[in-house]
Write a protein that holds these residues in place. Structure first.
Motif, mmCIF file in Angstrom:
data_model
loop_
_atom_site.group_PDB
_atom_site.id
_atom_site.type_symbol
_atom_site.label_atom_id
_atom_site.label_comp_id
_atom_site.label_asym_id
_atom_site.label_seq_id
_atom_site.Cartn_x
_atom_site.Cartn_y
_atom_site.Cartn_z
ATOM 1 N N ALA A 81 0.829 -1.205 0.000
ATOM 2 C CA ALA A 81 0.000 0.000 0.000
ATOM 3 C C ALA A 81 0.866 1.258 0.000
ATOM 4 O O ALA A 81 0.593 2.218 -0.736
ATOM 5 N N CYS A 112 -7.300 8.014 -8.172
ATOM 6 C CA CYS A 112 -8.106 6.919 -7.628
ATOM 7 C C CYS A 112 -7.216 5.891 -6.929
ATOM 8 O O CYS A 112 -7.518 5.456 -5.810
ATOM 9 N N LEU A 113 -6.126 5.494 -7.579
ATOM 10 C CA LEU A 113 -5.203 4.529 -6.975
ATOM 11 C C LEU A 113 -4.545 5.111 -5.730
ATOM 12 O O LEU A 113 -4.263 4.389 -4.765
ATOM 13 N N ILE A 116 -7.005 4.670 -2.964
ATOM 14 C CA ILE A 116 -7.087 3.259 -2.565
ATOM 15 C C ILE A 116 -5.904 2.880 -1.684
ATOM 16 O O ILE A 116 -6.057 2.230 -0.643
ATOM 17 N N SER A 117 -4.703 3.302 -2.073
ATOM 18 C CA SER A 117 -3.515 2.952 -1.290
ATOM 19 C C SER A 117 -3.528 3.632 0.073
ATOM 20 O O SER A 117 -3.127 3.033 1.080
ATOM 21 N N ALA A 120 -6.124 1.853 2.197
ATOM 22 C CA ALA A 120 -5.618 0.525 2.553
ATOM 23 C C ALA A 120 -4.580 0.619 3.662
ATOM 24 O O ALA A 120 -4.557 -0.206 4.585
ATOM 25 N N TRP A 159 -8.626 -4.933 0.961
ATOM 26 C CA TRP A 159 -8.333 -4.461 -0.404
ATOM 27 C C TRP A 159 -9.586 -4.490 -1.273
ATOM 28 O O TRP A 159 -9.840 -3.561 -2.052
ATOM 29 N N SER A 163 -11.141 -1.095 -2.830
ATOM 30 C CA SER A 163 -10.941 -0.867 -4.265
ATOM 31 C C SER A 163 -12.224 -0.980 -5.075
ATOM 32 O O SER A 163 -12.385 -0.256 -6.068
ATOM 33 N N SER A 164 -13.128 -1.846 -4.679
ATOM 34 C CA SER A 164 -14.342 -2.049 -5.484
ATOM 35 C C SER A 164 -15.179 -0.781 -5.617
ATOM 36 O O SER A 164 -15.511 -0.369 -6.744
ATOM 37 N N ALA A 166 -14.227 2.323 -5.122
ATOM 38 C CA ALA A 166 -13.435 3.389 -5.736
ATOM 39 C C ALA A 166 -13.330 3.203 -7.246
ATOM 40 O O ALA A 166 -13.538 4.156 -8.018
ATOM 41 N N LEU A 167 -12.986 2.002 -7.684
ATOM 42 C CA LEU A 167 -12.848 1.764 -9.117
ATOM 43 C C LEU A 167 -14.192 1.842 -9.835
ATOM 44 O O LEU A 167 -14.284 2.359 -10.953
#
Length: 303
Positions: A81, A112-113, A116-117, A120, A159, A163-164, A166-167
């Motif tokens: 992360a 976005c990533l 997520i990081s 996480a 995770w 992530s779900s 957000a993506l």
């Protein structure tokens, strides 16, 4: 580059990272002027590069050189992360200096990533602190009744849960398939932040009190010190980014300057490997393989 309002909601990164001086006379790039944004981005580049080296070493050692334990699985995912966050920060800093990202898709995907990081990292630290707290308070129950693969299951679940949404929100908003899904995702982010931040604080405080009481009888294990130091660094350096994002989205107010909170977040993601190697090193031995140092930092799980 024409940008939609989605990056403000997705990425916790503002394009207005340049601060004016007190008298308002600062002009970026002007002769004799102090270009704060340039120095901030260069500092972020250096920190992110250094942090990537440290987290890359942790990923290599835990992934291929050291036998995994219940605790090292969490550290492996936390390093992943942190590395992902630093990669995104590195890309954003390079873009602000060179202006090489012409695609709004790439820029928004990076934001976005990055979210997520960050989420996480917060969630994994909360899980690590909570599990160490349970291990300290109920050692017999923890050793006898803890499922064998609970660490991997918790990491995978975190995770997936982060992530779900957000993506999905990124795809729906960017392609304008569901224009009203962005506010819903902001609510999810706020609830996630409000859930895991108190959990992290309560569990780490309980662990600190436990270590403080036990330190009178014997030296606390390195593992507990590792958790407490990692949580302390996150609360002082990583949490401001989440608080600023929460205030900006929920109250529409400006808190800490965005450049400062982003820079502190890079410090947080870069610091963990150095905490591991510092706690695992021995003063008498000058040169040791990093594998042994990391094993020593993660290996003391006795109460």
């Amino acid at each position: 580059m024409a940008m939609s309002p989605i990056p403000e909601q997705l990425g916790s990164v503002s394009d207005n990272t340049t601060e004016r001086s007190a008298n308002g006379s600062f002009v970026p790039g002007a002769p004799g002027g102090f270009d704060l944004d340039k120095y901030v981005q260069i500092s972020s580049l250096l920190l992110a590069s250094l942090g990537l080296l440290g987290n890359g070493a942790v990923l290599w050692l835990l992934g291929f050189r050291i036998q995994r334990t219940a605790f090292s699985v969490y550290i492996l995912h936390l390093a992943a992360a942190d590395a992902l966050f630093l990669c995104c920060s590195l890309l954003i800093s390079i873009d602000k200096i060179l202006k090489f990202i012409d695609s709004s898709f790439v820029f928004m995907a990076t934001l976005c990533l990055r979210y997520i990081s960050y989420a996480a990292g917060l969630s994994l630290l909360a899980a690590i602190s909570t599990e160490r707290c349970l291990c300290s308070l109920f050692p017999l129950w923890y050793r006898c009744h803890r499922p064998k693969h609970v660490s991997a299951a918790v990491c995978a679940a975190l995770w997936l849960l982060i992530s779900s949404p957000a993506l999905t929100n990124f795809v729906l908003c960017f392609f304008k398939l569901a224009p009203h899904s962005c506010p819903h995702f902001v609510i999810i982010r706020v609830l996630w932040f409000l859930l895991f931040t108190p959990l992290l604080c309560v569990s780490s405080l309980t662990l600190l009190l436990r270590v403080q009481c036990g330190s009178r009888r014997r030296r606390p294990p390195r593992l507990y010190l590792l958790v407490l130091l990692a949580v302390l660094v996150f609360l002082s350096c990583g949490l401001p980014l989440g608080i600023g994002d929460f205030i900006n989205n929920h109250f529409q107010l400006k808190s800490m300057p965005q450049w400062l909170s982003s820079l502190l977040a890079c410090v947080n993601s870069s610091a963990n490997p150095f905490i591991y190697f510092f706690l695992g090193s021995q003063k008498r031995k000058r040169r040791e393989p990093l594998r042994l140092v990391l094993q020593r930092a993660l290996g003391e799980e006795q109460e």
